[in-house]
Write a protein that holds these residues in place. Structure first.
Motif, PDB file in Angstrom:
ATOM      1  N   ALA A 119      -3.391 -63.253  97.386  1.00 37.49           N
ATOM      2  CA  ALA A 119      -3.954 -64.582  97.638  1.00 37.49           C
ATOM      3  C   ALA A 119      -4.036 -64.891  99.134  1.00 37.49           C
ATOM      4  O   ALA A 119      -4.946 -65.597  99.586  1.00 37.49           O
ATOM      5  CB  ALA A 119      -3.124 -65.641  96.927  1.00 37.49           C
ATOM      6  N   SER A 120      -3.102 -64.360  99.913  1.00 37.83           N
ATOM      7  CA  SER A 120      -3.097 -64.621 101.358  1.00 37.83           C
ATOM      8  C   SER A 120      -3.954 -63.640 102.138  1.00 37.83           C
ATOM      9  O   SER A 120      -4.207 -63.847 103.326  1.00 37.83           O
ATOM     10  CB  SER A 120      -1.662 -64.559 101.892  1.00 37.83           C
ATOM     11  OG  SER A 120      -1.177 -63.223 101.873  1.00 37.83           O
ATOM     12  N   GLU A 125       5.037 -59.752  90.814  1.00 38.26           N
ATOM     13  CA  GLU A 125       5.453 -61.047  91.346  1.00 38.26           C
ATOM     14  C   GLU A 125       5.358 -61.048  92.873  1.00 38.26           C
ATOM     15  O   GLU A 125       5.008 -62.057  93.492  1.00 38.26           O
ATOM     16  CB  GLU A 125       6.880 -61.356  90.903  1.00 38.26           C
ATOM     17  CG  GLU A 125       7.376 -62.721  91.343  1.00 38.26           C
ATOM     18  CD  GLU A 125       8.776 -63.028  90.833  1.00 38.26           C
ATOM     19  OE1 GLU A 125       9.333 -64.048  91.241  1.00 38.26           O
ATOM     20  OE2 GLU A 125       9.305 -62.229  90.017  1.00 38.26           O
ATOM     21  N   ARG A 126       5.652 -59.911  93.475  1.00 38.76           N
ATOM     22  CA  ARG A 126       5.581 -59.812  94.934  1.00 38.76           C
ATOM     23  C   ARG A 126       4.148 -59.760  95.443  1.00 38.76           C
ATOM     24  O   ARG A 126       3.820 -60.383  96.463  1.00 38.76           O
ATOM     25  CB  ARG A 126       6.337 -58.558  95.394  1.00 38.76           C
ATOM     26  CG  ARG A 126       6.361 -58.372  96.912  1.00 38.76           C
ATOM     27  CD  ARG A 126       7.191 -57.167  97.293  1.00 38.76           C
ATOM     28  NE  ARG A 126       7.464 -57.124  98.715  1.00 38.76           N
ATOM     29  CZ  ARG A 126       6.936 -56.230  99.553  1.00 38.76           C
ATOM     30  NH1 ARG A 126       6.105 -55.307  99.100  1.00 38.76           N
ATOM     31  NH2 ARG A 126       7.227 -56.255 100.845  1.00 38.76           N
ATOM     32  N   LEU A 134     -13.964 -58.290  93.068  1.00 44.21           N
ATOM     33  CA  LEU A 134     -13.041 -57.538  92.224  1.00 44.21           C
ATOM     34  C   LEU A 134     -12.523 -58.398  91.080  1.00 44.21           C
ATOM     35  O   LEU A 134     -12.547 -59.632  91.166  1.00 44.21           O
ATOM     36  CB  LEU A 134     -11.861 -57.043  93.071  1.00 44.21           C
ATOM     37  CG  LEU A 134     -12.172 -56.003  94.125  1.00 44.21           C
ATOM     38  CD1 LEU A 134     -10.917 -55.671  94.914  1.00 44.21           C
ATOM     39  CD2 LEU A 134     -12.744 -54.734  93.502  1.00 44.21           C
ATOM     40  N   PRO A 135     -12.022 -57.768  90.012  1.00 45.55           N
ATOM     41  CA  PRO A 135     -11.410 -58.555  88.935  1.00 45.55           C
ATOM     42  C   PRO A 135     -10.205 -59.336  89.445  1.00 45.55           C
ATOM     43  O   PRO A 135      -9.447 -58.842  90.260  1.00 45.55           O
ATOM     44  CB  PRO A 135     -10.989 -57.488  87.914  1.00 45.55           C
ATOM     45  CG  PRO A 135     -10.938 -56.206  88.672  1.00 45.55           C
ATOM     46  CD  PRO A 135     -11.982 -56.326  89.730  1.00 45.55           C
ATOM     47  N   GLY A 136     -10.044 -60.546  88.946  1.00 41.72           N
ATOM     48  CA  GLY A 136      -8.950 -61.399  89.393  1.00 41.72           C
ATOM     49  C   GLY A 136      -9.426 -62.537  90.263  1.00 41.72           C
ATOM     50  O   GLY A 136      -8.720 -63.484  90.452  1.00 41.72           O
ATOM     51  N   LEU A 172      -5.773 -59.194  90.546  1.00 35.50           N
ATOM     52  CA  LEU A 172      -5.030 -60.099  91.424  1.00 35.50           C
ATOM     53  C   LEU A 172      -5.999 -61.056  92.112  1.00 35.50           C
ATOM     54  O   LEU A 172      -7.203 -60.786  92.181  1.00 35.50           O
ATOM     55  CB  LEU A 172      -4.247 -59.294  92.465  1.00 35.50           C
ATOM     56  CG  LEU A 172      -3.138 -58.386  91.929  1.00 35.50           C
ATOM     57  CD1 LEU A 172      -2.628 -57.465  93.029  1.00 35.50           C
ATOM     58  CD2 LEU A 172      -1.998 -59.211  91.345  1.00 35.50           C
ATOM     59  N   PRO A 173      -5.502 -62.156  92.669  1.00 36.68           N
ATOM     60  CA  PRO A 173      -6.376 -63.147  93.321  1.00 36.68           C
ATOM     61  C   PRO A 173      -6.761 -62.728  94.738  1.00 36.68           C
ATOM     62  O   PRO A 173      -6.396 -63.360  95.736  1.00 36.68           O
ATOM     63  CB  PRO A 173      -5.515 -64.415  93.320  1.00 36.68           C
ATOM     64  CG  PRO A 173      -4.108 -63.905  93.398  1.00 36.68           C
ATOM     65  CD  PRO A 173      -4.097 -62.643  92.569  1.00 36.68           C
ATOM     66  N   TYR A 174      -7.536 -61.640  94.836  1.00 34.20           N
ATOM     67  CA  TYR A 174      -7.923 -61.121  96.145  1.00 34.20           C
ATOM     68  C   TYR A 174      -8.801 -62.118  96.906  1.00 34.20           C
ATOM     69  O   TYR A 174      -9.621 -62.818  96.324  1.00 34.20           O
ATOM     70  CB  TYR A 174      -8.707 -59.815  95.980  1.00 34.20           C
ATOM     71  CG  TYR A 174      -7.957 -58.725  95.253  1.00 34.20           C
ATOM     72  CD1 TYR A 174      -6.876 -58.081  95.828  1.00 34.20           C
ATOM     73  CD2 TYR A 174      -8.355 -58.318  93.977  1.00 34.20           C
ATOM     74  CE1 TYR A 174      -6.199 -57.075  95.163  1.00 34.20           C
ATOM     75  CE2 TYR A 174      -7.686 -57.313  93.302  1.00 34.20           C
ATOM     76  CZ  TYR A 174      -6.608 -56.690  93.895  1.00 34.20           C
ATOM     77  OH  TYR A 174      -5.942 -55.701  93.226  1.00 34.20           O
TER      78      TYR A 174
END
Length: 213
Positions: free
Chosen positions: A145-146, A138-139, A211-213, A94-96
């Motif tokens: 990202a935030s 999706e959630r 992390l990955p993402g 995920l876009p951490y």
């Protein structure tokens, strides 16, 4: 492969003193392991009142790497952790947001919540998870990202095995806020997570890899 290690302190009167005595060695160990890329995340597990219950450590590598980490972990070899669980773990890509970098002032008090959620063991449990998984991702994408979701992933029943639970670290500073966040997750509304525990924690700056993402 990655392993999630849950080390649980004893509940006897001497438990806080044992943790305090080993803490400096523990911090030195996890700092070195993070700098080497072997420790991806290390967090304390507290109850709602702030009492230490144990630790969550996310270690990169196979079972041998996990065992090597534990062999050098002061909390494991100084009788701080009375029970140790380790589970193969898959980090969600995920876009951490970047985490606090070394050198920043340490936080004061609780900064996040740790959610440990287990699926049921009935025959339909894997199907419920797979059915809810697209909506769950999706959630959590915008939440990563935030910065609301610091970190998350799936607990596996074996290396390359099936998903049987999840761990998530969220930016909630009360149990109530974390539980309110949980109520809207498709893994809750879709009856995937049946056994859910919420813990308080504090994220301290360490030289973690991205992390990955």
């Amino acid at each position: 492969m990655t392993y999630a290690i849950l080390g649980w302190d004893g509940d006897d009167e001497g438990a806080p003193a044992r943790r305090a005595a080993a803490r400096d060695r523990h911090v030195a160990h996890i700092t070195a392991e993070a700098a080497a890329g072997r420790l991806l995340l290390g967090l304390p597990l507290h109850d709602e009142a702030g009492r230490s219950l144990g630790s969550l450590m996310v270690v990169a590598g196979d079972a041998a790497a996990r065992d090597a980490y534990l062999a050098g972990e002061p909390f494991a070899n100084s009788d701080v952790w009375r029970k140790v669980e380790s589970h193969p773990f898959r980090i969600a890509p995920l876009p951490y947001q970047p985490w606090p970098a070394p050198g920043q002032p340490p936080p004061n008090g609780r900064t996040h919540s740790i959610i440990i959620a287990w699926d049921d063991t009935d025959a339909e449990a894997p199907e419920r998870r797979l059915a809810a998984r697209p909506a769950h991702f999706e959630r959590v994408q915008p939440m990563a990202a935030s910065g609301t979701l610091l970190f998350g992933g799936a607990i596996l029943d074996s290396e390359d095995g099936r998903m049987v639970g999840s761990i998530a670290v969220t930016r909630h500073v009360t149990h109530e806020a974390a539980r309110n966040w949980l109520e809207g997750d498709p893994y809750v509304t879709g009856d995937v997570w049946r056994d859910i525990a919420v813990h308080a924690t504090t994220l301290r700056p360490l030289p973690y890899a991205r992390l990955p993402g």
